[in-house]
Write a protein that holds these residues in place. Structure first.
Motif, PDB file in Angstrom:
ATOM      1  N   ASN A  12       0.830  -1.183   0.000  1.00 47.23           N
ATOM      2  CA  ASN A  12       0.000   0.000   0.000  1.00 47.23           C
ATOM      3  C   ASN A  12       0.871   1.241   0.000  1.00 47.23           C
ATOM      4  N   GLN A  13       0.403   2.261  -0.638  1.00 50.82           N
ATOM      5  CA  GLN A  13       1.132   3.527  -0.731  1.00 50.82           C
ATOM      6  C   GLN A  13       0.435   4.576   0.127  1.00 50.82           C
ATOM      7  N   TRP A  14       1.214   5.368   0.821  1.00 51.30           N
ATOM      8  CA  TRP A  14       0.689   6.474   1.603  1.00 51.30           C
ATOM      9  C   TRP A  14       0.441   7.635   0.651  1.00 51.30           C
ATOM     10  N   PRO A  15      -0.755   8.232   0.675  1.00 47.45           N
ATOM     11  CA  PRO A  15      -1.047   9.331  -0.254  1.00 47.45           C
ATOM     12  C   PRO A  15      -0.066  10.498  -0.084  1.00 47.45           C
ATOM     13  N   LYS A  16       0.396  11.018  -1.193  1.00 50.28           N
ATOM     14  CA  LYS A  16       1.386  12.116  -1.179  1.00 50.28           C
ATOM     15  C   LYS A  16       0.877  13.329  -0.389  1.00 50.28           C
ATOM     16  N   ILE A  17      -0.420  13.574  -0.408  1.00 53.50           N
ATOM     17  CA  ILE A  17      -0.988  14.732   0.288  1.00 53.50           C
ATOM     18  C   ILE A  17      -0.839  14.614   1.806  1.00 53.50           C
ATOM     19  N   LEU A  18      -0.588  13.396   2.313  1.00 54.54           N
ATOM     20  CA  LEU A  18      -0.452  13.170   3.746  1.00 54.54           C
ATOM     21  C   LEU A  18       0.994  13.028   4.199  1.00 54.54           C
ATOM     22  N   GLU A  19       1.937  12.910   3.253  1.00 53.05           N
ATOM     23  CA  GLU A  19       3.344  12.736   3.603  1.00 53.05           C
ATOM     24  C   GLU A  19       3.926  14.003   4.206  1.00 53.05           C
ATOM     25  N   LEU A  20       4.890  13.804   5.091  1.00 57.82           N
ATOM     26  CA  LEU A  20       5.570  14.938   5.712  1.00 57.82           C
ATOM     27  C   LEU A  20       6.579  15.527   4.736  1.00 57.82           C
ATOM     28  N   ASP A  21       6.388  16.785   4.406  1.00 58.87           N
ATOM     29  CA  ASP A  21       7.291  17.532   3.537  1.00 58.87           C
ATOM     30  C   ASP A  21       7.427  18.910   4.179  1.00 58.87           C
ATOM     31  N   TRP A  22       8.597  19.163   4.778  1.00 52.19           N
ATOM     32  CA  TRP A  22       8.776  20.404   5.543  1.00 52.19           C
ATOM     33  C   TRP A  22       8.599  21.649   4.691  1.00 52.19           C
ATOM     34  N   ASP A  23       9.000  21.603   3.426  1.00 55.66           N
ATOM     35  CA  ASP A  23       8.807  22.778   2.558  1.00 55.66           C
ATOM     36  C   ASP A  23       7.323  23.117   2.420  1.00 55.66           C
ATOM     37  N   LYS A  24       6.505  22.084   2.262  1.00 53.81           N
ATOM     38  CA  LYS A  24       5.070  22.323   2.117  1.00 53.81           C
ATOM     39  C   LYS A  24       4.434  22.736   3.443  1.00 53.81           C
ATOM     40  N   VAL A  25       4.976  22.259   4.550  1.00 56.84           N
ATOM     41  CA  VAL A  25       4.456  22.664   5.861  1.00 56.84           C
ATOM     42  C   VAL A  25       4.777  24.134   6.106  1.00 56.84           C
TER      43      VAL A  25
END
Length: 192
Positions: free
Chosen positions: A1-14
């Motif tokens: 299973n893949q974790w949706p990209k919209i839920l992944e931790l990305d500090w730049d986007k945060v």
């Protein structure tokens, strides 16, 4: 299973796009859907509920435990530039370690196969990762290390609950009524 990209931790986007949910949702991912995933969910549910029962008269301490674990893990990931895919597993190891220290000296029946002492449980899970997944359990050890830092701070009373958090729980009719409804689960009778 893949974790949706919209839920992944990305500090730049945060930090730049204000997608504040990302640091929280990454803790919900426990890896691929397999035996290890099921065991991790079971451990989180079982040990988290027992820790909540320990802190039922001080729910703010339970929230502080979660917050401290999450902040320490996020800070360590940010400082080391490690990929955050294992934050959910790390938090599970953190919870098991805190639980093991809280219930030191108790016997744990593991799936009706054998019994071990509670303080050995985090180390048993690290060995389980080694055997079931065939990789060195550095993520388990990372969660254990963060759990140890939290527990030392908590036990030495160097991690006080912020007053606003204590006030929030003491003055919240919602939380007081919710805890009153489950009072029997905590071994209390009415009026206590």
């Amino acid at each position: 299973n893949q974790w949706p990209k919209i839920l992944e931790l990305d500090w730049d986007k945060v930090l730049m796009r204000f997608q504040w949910w990302r640091p929280f949702t990454q803790f919900l991912f426990y890896g691929p859907l397999d035996l290890s995933y099921g065991l991790t969910l079971q451990f989180v549910w079982q040990y988290m509920s027992q820790l909540e029962k320990v802190h039922h008269k001080e729910p703010e301490q339970f929230v502080l435990m979660w917050t401290c674990g999450a902040v320490l893990l996020l800070g360590a990931y940010y400082a080391t530039s490690m990929p955050p895919q294992n934050l959910g597993h790390n938090l599970a190891c953190f919870l098991v370690y805190v639980w093991a220290r809280t219930f030191e000296g108790h016997d744990v029946n593991f799936m009706d196969m054998f019994t071990i002492r509670s303080e050995l449980m985090p180390w048993f899970l690290a060995i389980q990762t080694l055997l079931l997944e065939g990789e060195f359990p550095y993520m388990d050890l990372f969660g254990i290390a963060v759990g140890h830092i939290y527990y030392v701070l908590y036990a030495s009373k160097k991690l006080p609950v912020p007053k606003f958090m204590t006030s929030f729980f003491q003055n919240s009719e919602y939380f007081r009524s919710r805890y009153a409804k489950v009072r029997d689960d905590y071994g209390e009778e009415d009026g206590q």
